[in-house]
Each structure stands twice: as structure tokens, then as C-alpha cells.
Motif scaffolding. Structure first.
Motif, PDB file in Angstrom:
ATOM      1  N   ASP A   1      50.630   6.810  31.020  1.00 20.79           N
ATOM      2  CA  ASP A   1      51.914   7.181  31.609  1.00 20.79           C
ATOM      3  C   ASP A   1      52.557   8.297  30.788  1.00 20.79           C
ATOM      4  OD1 ASP A   1      54.026   7.001  33.406  1.00 20.79           O
ATOM      5  OD2 ASP A   1      55.042   5.405  32.291  1.00 20.79           O
ATOM      6  N   ARG A   2      53.347   9.123  31.455  1.00 24.26           N
ATOM      7  CA  ARG A   2      54.104  10.199  30.817  1.00 24.26           C
ATOM      8  C   ARG A   2      53.166  11.157  30.086  1.00 24.26           C
ATOM      9  NH1 ARG A   2      56.737   5.455  29.632  1.00 24.26           N
ATOM     10  NH2 ARG A   2      56.060   5.560  27.444  1.00 24.26           N
ATOM     11  N   ALA A   3      52.314  11.810  30.852  1.00 25.05           N
ATOM     12  CA  ALA A   3      51.387  12.808  30.291  1.00 25.05           C
ATOM     13  C   ALA A   3      51.705  14.172  30.888  1.00 25.05           C
ATOM     14  CB  ALA A   3      49.944  12.426  30.602  1.00 25.05           C
ATOM     15  N   ALA A   4      51.670  15.207  30.056  1.00 28.64           N
ATOM     16  CA  ALA A   4      52.003  16.558  30.512  1.00 28.64           C
ATOM     17  C   ALA A   4      50.954  17.545  30.028  1.00 28.64           C
ATOM     18  CB  ALA A   4      53.383  16.964  29.994  1.00 28.64           C
ATOM     19  N   PHE A   5      50.659  18.524  30.889  1.00 24.61           N
ATOM     20  CA  PHE A   5      49.646  19.540  30.607  1.00 24.61           C
ATOM     21  C   PHE A   5      50.255  20.920  30.888  1.00 24.61           C
ATOM     22  CE2 PHE A   5      47.585  15.611  31.464  1.00 24.61           C
ATOM     23  CZ  PHE A   5      46.464  15.573  30.639  1.00 24.61           C
ATOM     24  N   PHE A   6      50.201  21.796  29.893  1.00 27.07           N
ATOM     25  CA  PHE A   6      50.786  23.127  30.013  1.00 27.07           C
ATOM     26  C   PHE A   6      49.713  24.190  29.784  1.00 27.07           C
ATOM     27  CE2 PHE A   6      54.148  20.285  28.581  1.00 27.07           C
ATOM     28  CZ  PHE A   6      55.197  20.601  29.422  1.00 27.07           C
ATOM     29  N   GLY A   7      49.556  25.077  30.742  1.00 34.08           N
ATOM     30  CA  GLY A   7      48.668  26.218  30.567  1.00 34.08           C
ATOM     31  C   GLY A   7      47.223  25.860  30.311  1.00 34.08           C
ATOM     32  N   CYS A   8      46.756  24.756  30.876  1.00 27.39           N
ATOM     33  CA  CYS A   8      45.368  24.334  30.668  1.00 27.39           C
ATOM     34  C   CYS A   8      44.477  24.795  31.819  1.00 27.39           C
ATOM     35  CB  CYS A   8      45.290  22.810  30.542  1.00 27.39           C
ATOM     36  SG  CYS A   8      46.038  22.163  29.029  1.00 27.39           S
ATOM     37  N   ARG A   9      43.179  24.906  31.545  1.00 26.20           N
ATOM     38  CA  ARG A   9      42.164  25.206  32.548  1.00 26.20           C
ATOM     39  C   ARG A   9      41.248  23.986  32.662  1.00 26.20           C
ATOM     40  NH1 ARG A   9      41.575  30.521  34.041  1.00 26.20           N
ATOM     41  NH2 ARG A   9      39.389  30.155  34.580  1.00 26.20           N
ATOM     42  N   ILE A  10      41.151  23.433  33.877  1.00 26.65           N
ATOM     43  CA  ILE A  10      40.408  22.189  34.101  1.00 26.65           C
ATOM     44  C   ILE A  10      39.367  22.480  35.171  1.00 26.65           C
ATOM     45  CG2 ILE A  10      40.616  19.751  34.692  1.00 26.65           C
ATOM     46  CD1 ILE A  10      43.723  20.175  34.114  1.00 26.65           C
ATOM     47  N   SER A  11      38.080  22.354  34.829  1.00 28.70           N
ATOM     48  CA  SER A  11      37.066  22.795  35.791  1.00 28.70           C
ATOM     49  C   SER A  11      35.852  21.876  35.815  1.00 28.70           C
ATOM     50  CB  SER A  11      36.623  24.230  35.488  1.00 28.70           C
ATOM     51  OG  SER A  11      35.963  24.303  34.244  1.00 28.70           O
ATOM     52  N   SER A  12      35.351  21.662  37.030  1.00 26.91           N
ATOM     53  CA  SER A  12      34.090  20.992  37.296  1.00 26.91           C
ATOM     54  C   SER A  12      33.719  21.360  38.725  1.00 26.91           C
ATOM     55  CB  SER A  12      34.198  19.479  37.097  1.00 26.91           C
ATOM     56  OG  SER A  12      32.931  18.858  37.268  1.00 26.91           O
ATOM     57  N   TYR A  13      32.938  20.511  39.379  1.00 28.45           N
ATOM     58  CA  TYR A  13      32.576  20.761  40.777  1.00 28.45           C
ATOM     59  C   TYR A  13      33.068  19.617  41.659  1.00 28.45           C
ATOM     60  CZ  TYR A  13      29.927  22.363  44.825  1.00 28.45           C
ATOM     61  OH  TYR A  13      29.590  22.815  46.082  1.00 28.45           O
TER      62      TYR A  13
ATOM     63  N   THR B   1      46.404   7.007  37.059  1.00 30.83           N
ATOM     64  CA  THR B   1      47.624   6.205  37.145  1.00 30.83           C
ATOM     65  C   THR B   1      48.659   6.751  36.177  1.00 30.83           C
ATOM     66  OG1 THR B   1      46.864   4.643  35.447  1.00 30.83           O
ATOM     67  CG2 THR B   1      46.372   4.090  37.735  1.00 30.83           C
ATOM     68  N   GLY B   2      49.922   6.442  36.459  1.00 29.58           N
ATOM     69  CA  GLY B   2      51.007   6.898  35.607  1.00 29.58           C
ATOM     70  C   GLY B   2      51.739   8.080  36.201  1.00 29.58           C
ATOM     71  N   ARG B   3      52.703   8.613  35.425  1.00 27.07           N
ATOM     72  CA  ARG B   3      53.477   9.780  35.828  1.00 27.07           C
ATOM     73  C   ARG B   3      53.015  10.981  35.025  1.00 27.07           C
ATOM     74  NH1 ARG B   3      59.009   7.091  34.356  1.00 27.07           N
ATOM     75  NH2 ARG B   3      57.560   6.140  32.870  1.00 27.07           N
ATOM     76  N   HIS B   4      52.694  12.069  35.729  1.00 26.92           N
ATOM     77  CA  HIS B   4      52.071  13.221  35.076  1.00 26.92           C
ATOM     78  C   HIS B   4      52.707  14.520  35.532  1.00 26.92           C
ATOM     79  CE1 HIS B   4      48.352  10.381  35.355  1.00 26.92           C
ATOM     80  NE2 HIS B   4      49.155  10.021  34.373  1.00 26.92           N
TER      81      HIS B   4
END
Length: 332
Positions: free
Chosen positions: A146-158, A166-169
Motif C-alpha cells: 500500500d502507498r507506493a509511488a513511482f516517479f520517472g520510471c521506465r517499466i517494460s516487458s511484453y 493491491t493497495g494504493r499506487h
């Protein structure tokens, strides 16, 4: 080019991140003035050479903000942030310079390159990738805290790139790439100013949200985002019968098929899903040929989805620390 001295590097890095956060249109409520600084450097000039070693050194039931600064490099690691280690930030300086990579397929809870089980987690300026490619489930990032934040990330797969479990993101200015259901799960999440890039060659879905009852306060909102792709895709299909996805003020290239959405072969879900668009634009945003069981939000309905209120983010998204103290958590 040689790396700058440690103190200069940290100073420049903090100023850069502070400017980035200050540019947000909303004040961040959870202000953190100081954090314990831990450095990861493959060359051996930091506290640790591996990211997982730095995480492992954080005490169980941690109550202090731990800022793990990862120097540029390609880190071939399978990362887990355990549930009993909250308040960790992992940050690079540029996403394309700090790359966490793995190559594994399998079940969605087993294959992720990077797994977040802890609450109050932050990631900044990282590339998180699973390089397995087509043919099987291969998760890059799983977020189950819960309560996770991501700033300026690159997330890649296929396939199944981001298991937004689950949780608030909160995802801000992230690049997310994949082909099949590449943003999926049952979290309550706001994606703001993110770039979604579809590798689909046909009618694969970008999202597969799993809300399973009308009482669940979950769903994905994409606000001010951009959608591009290599050929064609739909915006989403329902993993759960009450799947909820909103696209607002988002640019949609012609990669989005006219029908917009898919019922995953189950017509019964057409009456229970909540798929809405609000003031989107671009060649893929024309709603005249959308499936009749999707819709447009009215202005008064849209207000809930245009702020962090859906995830209660103003109370927990924390700012970048302005002061650091050195770690005392090194391995013996």
C-alpha cells in the motif's frame, strides 16, 4: 567521464529531484525533511554493490525513511522489497542510466524482476525490465504494497508488464511498455502524465483491471497520459466482472481501435464494468464507434478522477528529502 565527488553528486541529485517534485500541480502532504542515505555502486565505491543487499540491510519494521541511491549501471538482479521493510526509496539519477533487468517467465507472482511487498515505497528514475519477450507471462514489476509511488520510471516487458496488484499506487511521468494486458491487477492507482506504449500487433488490451465487486474502491485512472504503439490495441478488457478504468485528458494515437474496449468473450460483464473516457484527444480518441457498454464521463462525474482523491494520495505521497544522514546499517 569520471563520476563527480560523492558530496557533489548527492547535492546535484537532491536539487534535481526537488525541482521535479515542486513542479507538481498538487502540494505533497507527507513532507520528509531527512532520510538515511545508502549508496549502491557496482564499482565498489558505495555502501553496497547490489541493490538487494542494500534492501536486506534495512531493519525489519523500519520506521525511518531509507533513501537508497543507485549509481548508473545495469543491475542484473531479481529484487524483492519485503513487507516488513516500509519507508524505502530506491532512486537512480536518470531512468535510462540505472537499469534493473531480469529474464524470466512463469506465474505472475513468481516471474517479476522487481517485487514491492512493503508499504510506503518510492521508486525514482529507474528502468525495470523483464527481457523474456513474447510467448509467456513475464512480469517486470509487481506492486502489492500500500502507498507506493513511482516517479520517472521506465517499466517494460511484453506480456503482463506491470502487475498493479493491491493497495494504493501513484505513477507520475512513467513510461510503461508491453503488448498483452500489460497493466493489470486490482489496485487503486492513478497514472499521471505517463506514456503507455503498446507492442500489440492486433487487438491485445493495454489494461486488465480486476475489480470483483462494486464495493471495492479499486480501479485505474489515466490522467494526462499519452498512448502510442506499433500497430493496434484496445484500451482494456475485464479481468474482474466490475473492472474499472478511466482515461481522462489523454492523447490516443491511431493505435487504439475504434471499438476501444473488449469484454474478454463474456457478455455478462458488459453490464457491470465501468469503462469511461473524458476529454481525450488524438486519432484514437474518437468515441463514435466505441462499444455501447463504455461511455463518457460528465464534468461533474470526472472531478473524482482528476485529482489524487481516488487514492487518498495527498496524505501519503511524500516529497524528496532535503537532508541526508549517512547509513549505519552496513553488513558486517
Amino acid at each position: 567521464m569520471a563520476a563527480p565527488a560523492h558530496s557533489s553528486y548527492v547535492c546535484i541529485f537532491v536539487v534535481t529531484l526537488f525541482m521535479f517534485i515542486s513542479a507538481s500541480s498538487h502540494a505533497v502532504a507527507a513532507v520528509t525533511s531527512a532520510a538515511i542515505l545508502v549508496t549502491v555502486d557496482q564499482s565498489g565505491n558505495g555502501d553496497y554493490e547490489k541493490i538487494q543487499d542494500a534492501i536486506d540491510a534495512v531493519p525489519s519494521d523500519n520506521k525511518e525513511v531509507i533513501f537508497i541511491l543507485v549509481k548508473a549501471g545495469i543491475y542484473k538482479e531479481k529484487i524483492v522489497v519485503p513487507a516488513n521493510k516500509p519507508f524505502i526509496t530506491i532512486s537512480g539519477s536518470k531512468a535510462n542510466g540505472t537499469i534493473i533487468t531480469w529474464n524470466e517467465s512463469g506465474e505472475i507472482f513468481e516471474s517479476p524482476t522487481f517485487t514491492v511487498l512493503a508499504s510506503d515505497f518510492v521508486a525514482r528514475y529507474l528502468t525495470i525490465q523483464n527481457t523474456f519477450g513474447p510467448g509467456a507471462k513475464a512480469v517486470a514489476l509487481r506492486v502489492s504494497g500500500d502507498r507506493a509511488a513511482f516517479f520517472g520510471c521506465r517499466i517494460s516487458s511484453y506480456q503482463d508488464t506491470l502487475l498493479d496488484d493491491t493497495g494504493r499506487h501513484y505513477y507520475k511521468s512513467c513510461y510503461i511498455e508491453g503488448a498483452v494486458d500489460f497493466i493489470f491487477g486490482n489496485a487503486a492507482s492513478l497514472f499521471e502524465n505517463c506514456h503507455l506504449h503498446s507492442l500489440s500487433e492486433g487487438d491485445a488490451a493495454i489494461t486488465a483491471q480486476r475489480r470483483q465487486s462494486p464495493s471495492e474502491d479499486t480501479g485505474f485512472t489515466f490522467l494526462g497520459c499519452k498512448i502510442t504503439g506499433v500497430r493496434s490495441a484496445v484500451l482494456g478488457r475485464p479481468w474482474g466482472a466490475y473492472s474499472r478504468v478511466v482515461f481522462a485528458l489523454t492523447y490516443m494515437s491511431n493505435v487504439i481501435l475504434p471499438q476501444g474496449w473488449d469484454d474478454w468473450g463474456d457478455e455478462s460483464k458488459q453490464s457491470t464494468v465501468f469503462y469511461r473516457e473524458y476529454k481525450c484527444y488524438g486519432p484514437g480518441a474518437n468515441v463514435r464507434k466505441r462499444v455501447e457498454w463504455s461511455g463518457k464521463l460528465a464534468d461533474n462525474e470526472a472531478q473524482f478522477f482528476l485529482t489524487k482523491n481516488m487514492i487518498g494520495g495527498k496524505s501519503w505521497i511524500r516529497s524528496t528529502p532535503t537532508r541526508f544522514k549517512k547509513a549505519s546499517i552496513r553488513h558486517a
